[in-house]
Motif scaffolding. Structure first.
Motif, PDB file in Angstrom:
ATOM      1  N   PRO A   1     -38.086  33.524 -64.373  1.00  0.00           N
ATOM      2  CA  PRO A   1     -37.145  34.121 -63.427  1.00  0.00           C
ATOM      3  C   PRO A   1     -36.384  33.111 -62.579  1.00  0.00           C
ATOM      4  N   GLU A   2     -37.075  32.090 -62.102  1.00  0.00           N
ATOM      5  CA  GLU A   2     -36.420  31.108 -61.231  1.00  0.00           C
ATOM      6  C   GLU A   2     -35.333  30.347 -61.980  1.00  0.00           C
ATOM      7  N   ALA A   3     -35.628  29.976 -63.225  1.00  0.00           N
ATOM      8  CA  ALA A   3     -34.642  29.249 -64.030  1.00  0.00           C
ATOM      9  C   ALA A   3     -33.420  30.123 -64.296  1.00  0.00           C
ATOM     10  N   HIS A   4     -33.658  31.385 -64.579  1.00  0.00           N
ATOM     11  CA  HIS A   4     -32.551  32.297 -64.846  1.00  0.00           C
ATOM     12  C   HIS A   4     -31.692  32.501 -63.612  1.00  0.00           C
ATOM     13  N   ASN A   5     -32.334  32.750 -62.476  1.00  0.00           N
ATOM     14  CA  ASN A   5     -31.576  32.973 -61.242  1.00  0.00           C
ATOM     15  C   ASN A   5     -30.793  31.731 -60.829  1.00  0.00           C
ATOM     16  N   ALA A   6     -31.372  30.562 -61.043  1.00  0.00           N
ATOM     17  CA  ALA A   6     -30.668  29.320 -60.714  1.00  0.00           C
ATOM     18  C   ALA A   6     -29.454  29.126 -61.619  1.00  0.00           C
ATOM     19  N   ALA A   7     -29.608  29.436 -62.899  1.00  0.00           N
ATOM     20  CA  ALA A   7     -28.489  29.318 -63.835  1.00  0.00           C
ATOM     21  C   ALA A   7     -27.377  30.299 -63.477  1.00  0.00           C
ATOM     22  N   LEU A   8     -27.748  31.515 -63.088  1.00  0.00           N
ATOM     23  CA  LEU A   8     -26.755  32.500 -62.675  1.00  0.00           C
ATOM     24  C   LEU A   8     -25.963  32.011 -61.471  1.00  0.00           C
ATOM     25  N   LYS A   9     -26.663  31.514 -60.484  1.00  0.00           N
ATOM     26  CA  LYS A   9     -25.995  31.069 -59.258  1.00  0.00           C
ATOM     27  C   LYS A   9     -25.025  29.915 -59.527  1.00  0.00           C
ATOM     28  N   SER A  10     -25.311  29.140 -60.569  1.00  0.00           N
ATOM     29  CA  SER A  10     -24.450  27.994 -60.865  1.00  0.00           C
ATOM     30  C   SER A  10     -23.068  28.413 -61.371  1.00  0.00           C
ATOM     31  N   VAL A  11     -22.948  29.673 -61.834  1.00  0.00           N
ATOM     32  CA  VAL A  11     -21.651  30.135 -62.344  1.00  0.00           C
ATOM     33  C   VAL A  11     -21.095  31.344 -61.588  1.00  0.00           C
ATOM     34  N   GLN A  12     -21.947  32.025 -60.835  1.00  0.00           N
ATOM     35  CA  GLN A  12     -21.488  33.241 -60.161  1.00  0.00           C
ATOM     36  C   GLN A  12     -20.388  32.982 -59.151  1.00  0.00           C
ATOM     37  N   TRP A  13     -20.371  31.817 -58.564  1.00  0.00           N
ATOM     38  CA  TRP A  13     -19.348  31.515 -57.567  1.00  0.00           C
ATOM     39  C   TRP A  13     -17.948  31.553 -58.185  1.00  0.00           C
ATOM     40  N   ILE A  14     -17.889  31.406 -59.518  1.00  0.00           N
ATOM     41  CA  ILE A  14     -16.585  31.441 -60.192  1.00  0.00           C
ATOM     42  C   ILE A  14     -16.123  32.884 -60.377  1.00  0.00           C
ATOM     43  N   TYR A  15     -16.929  33.696 -61.092  1.00  0.00           N
ATOM     44  CA  TYR A  15     -16.447  35.041 -61.431  1.00  0.00           C
ATOM     45  C   TYR A  15     -16.676  36.068 -60.331  1.00  0.00           C
ATOM     46  N   ARG A  16     -17.362  35.666 -59.251  1.00  0.00           N
ATOM     47  CA  ARG A  16     -17.508  36.571 -58.108  1.00  0.00           C
ATOM     48  C   ARG A  16     -16.535  36.229 -56.976  1.00  0.00           C
ATOM     49  N   SER A  17     -15.685  35.269 -57.187  1.00  0.00           N
ATOM     50  CA  SER A  17     -14.741  34.893 -56.136  1.00  0.00           C
ATOM     51  C   SER A  17     -13.744  36.020 -55.907  1.00  0.00           C
ATOM     52  N   ALA A  18     -13.170  36.028 -54.722  1.00  0.00           N
ATOM     53  CA  ALA A  18     -12.243  37.106 -54.348  1.00  0.00           C
ATOM     54  C   ALA A  18     -11.030  37.171 -55.258  1.00  0.00           C
ATOM     55  N   LEU A  19     -10.686  36.058 -55.891  1.00  0.00           N
ATOM     56  CA  LEU A  19      -9.535  36.030 -56.789  1.00  0.00           C
ATOM     57  C   LEU A  19      -9.915  36.437 -58.208  1.00  0.00           C
ATOM     58  N   VAL A  20     -11.024  35.879 -58.713  1.00  0.00           N
ATOM     59  CA  VAL A  20     -11.370  36.066 -60.120  1.00  0.00           C
ATOM     60  C   VAL A  20     -11.977  37.439 -60.394  1.00  0.00           C
ATOM     61  N   GLU A  21     -12.854  37.913 -59.515  1.00  0.00           N
ATOM     62  CA  GLU A  21     -13.571  39.165 -59.809  1.00  0.00           C
ATOM     63  C   GLU A  21     -12.637  40.355 -60.051  1.00  0.00           C
ATOM     64  N   PRO A  22     -11.642  40.610 -59.187  1.00  0.00           N
ATOM     65  CA  PRO A  22     -10.744  41.746 -59.466  1.00  0.00           C
ATOM     66  C   PRO A  22      -9.972  41.581 -60.770  1.00  0.00           C
ATOM     67  N   LEU A  23      -9.553  40.346 -61.067  1.00  0.00           N
ATOM     68  CA  LEU A  23      -8.820  40.096 -62.309  1.00  0.00           C
ATOM     69  C   LEU A  23      -9.721  40.323 -63.521  1.00  0.00           C
ATOM     70  N   LEU A  24     -10.980  39.898 -63.407  1.00  0.00           N
ATOM     71  CA  LEU A  24     -11.921  40.083 -64.512  1.00  0.00           C
ATOM     72  C   LEU A  24     -12.190  41.562 -64.752  1.00  0.00           C
ATOM     73  N   ILE A  25     -12.398  42.316 -63.681  1.00  0.00           N
ATOM     74  CA  ILE A  25     -12.645  43.758 -63.811  1.00  0.00           C
ATOM     75  C   ILE A  25     -11.428  44.446 -64.422  1.00  0.00           C
ATOM     76  N   ALA A  26     -10.236  44.072 -63.958  1.00  0.00           N
ATOM     77  CA  ALA A  26      -9.006  44.661 -64.503  1.00  0.00           C
ATOM     78  C   ALA A  26      -8.863  44.330 -65.988  1.00  0.00           C
ATOM     79  N   ALA A  27      -9.185  43.096 -66.368  1.00  0.00           N
ATOM     80  CA  ALA A  27      -9.091  42.697 -67.767  1.00  0.00           C
ATOM     81  C   ALA A  27     -10.083  43.471 -68.630  1.00  0.00           C
ATOM     82  N   LEU A  28     -11.293  43.676 -68.117  1.00  0.00           N
ATOM     83  CA  LEU A  28     -12.304  44.434 -68.860  1.00  0.00           C
ATOM     84  C   LEU A  28     -11.851  45.875 -69.077  1.00  0.00           C
ATOM     85  N   LEU A  29     -11.344  46.507 -68.021  1.00  0.00           N
ATOM     86  CA  LEU A  29     -10.879  47.887 -68.138  1.00  0.00           C
ATOM     87  C   LEU A  29      -9.680  47.989 -69.081  1.00  0.00           C
TER      88      LEU A  29
END
Length: 205
Positions: free
Chosen positions: A31-59
């Protein structure tokens, strides 16, 4: 035009999907390794700019995919790869819509992070495991099948088979790690309460 847009948007989304699948393999180390790996990339796709664009692209991709699926459904004499592409695409549309909505609700509605404990919780819950084991596995297998179909229609038969069958060990790796086959995994109390609450909402508590 629909097919071209679907291909372009899909290429962009594929970068996120394949990186997301790769990050989840860190769960094999715990679990710790997984959560650490997630945090290393979440700042990118959870940013205020990227997240809405990603959700819109998925839809947008889901909408285009369903439109193409309805069109191809009527075509006679579809090959096995064409049927596989159609079935996997429809399941991916269903999964992405559900999974994205669930992740957003968990984070913004329940105030919980979508980390190892969020993914593993349903696999540990006695009332949810029967659904979530195939639910997760079919998503991974559908990614491999859809990629395989794309490669097949581009004349890359060997790569197509590798992509399709290569999804099987990935799905098993997810079961083994998030399911607690490799190391003991218990439902985190916060997530147990969360899932119990969801079940109660639908009358299954």
């Amino acid at each position: 035009m629909t097919r071209k847009l679907h291909r372009i948007t899909g290429s962009v989304i594929a970068l996120f999907v394949f990186s997301h699948l790769a990050i989840h393999l860190f769960a094999l180390a715990g679990p710790e390794a997984h959560n650490a790996a997630l945090k290393s990339v979440q700042w990118i796709y959870r940013s205020a700019l990227v997240e809405p664009l990603l959700i819109a692209a998925l839809l947008f991709q889901i909408g285009l995919g369903i439109r193409l699926a309805l069109r191809r459904w009527r075509e006679p004499g579809k090959s096995g790869w064409a049927r596989l592409q159609l079935a996997s695409g429809l399941y991916l549309a269903y999964f992405i819509f559900n999974h994205t909505g669930a992740a957003l609700y968990t984070r913004y509605g329940a105030g919980l992070d979508t980390n190892f404990w969020w993914v593993s919780g349903p696999l540990q819950h006695p009332k949810m495991a029967w659904w979530f084991y195939p639910y997760y596995a079919l998503a991974v297998l559908s990614v491999g099948a859809h990629l395989g179909a794309i490669l097949h229609f581009r004349g890359k038969e060997r790569a197509a088979r590798v992509a399709a069958w290569g999804a099987v060990p990935v799905a098993l790796a997810y079961w083994a790690s998030f399911g607690g086959w490799l190391f003991p995994v218990d439902i985190h109390p916060d997530y147990r309460d969360y899932y119990d609450g969801l079940l109660a909402m639908v009358g299954l508590g």
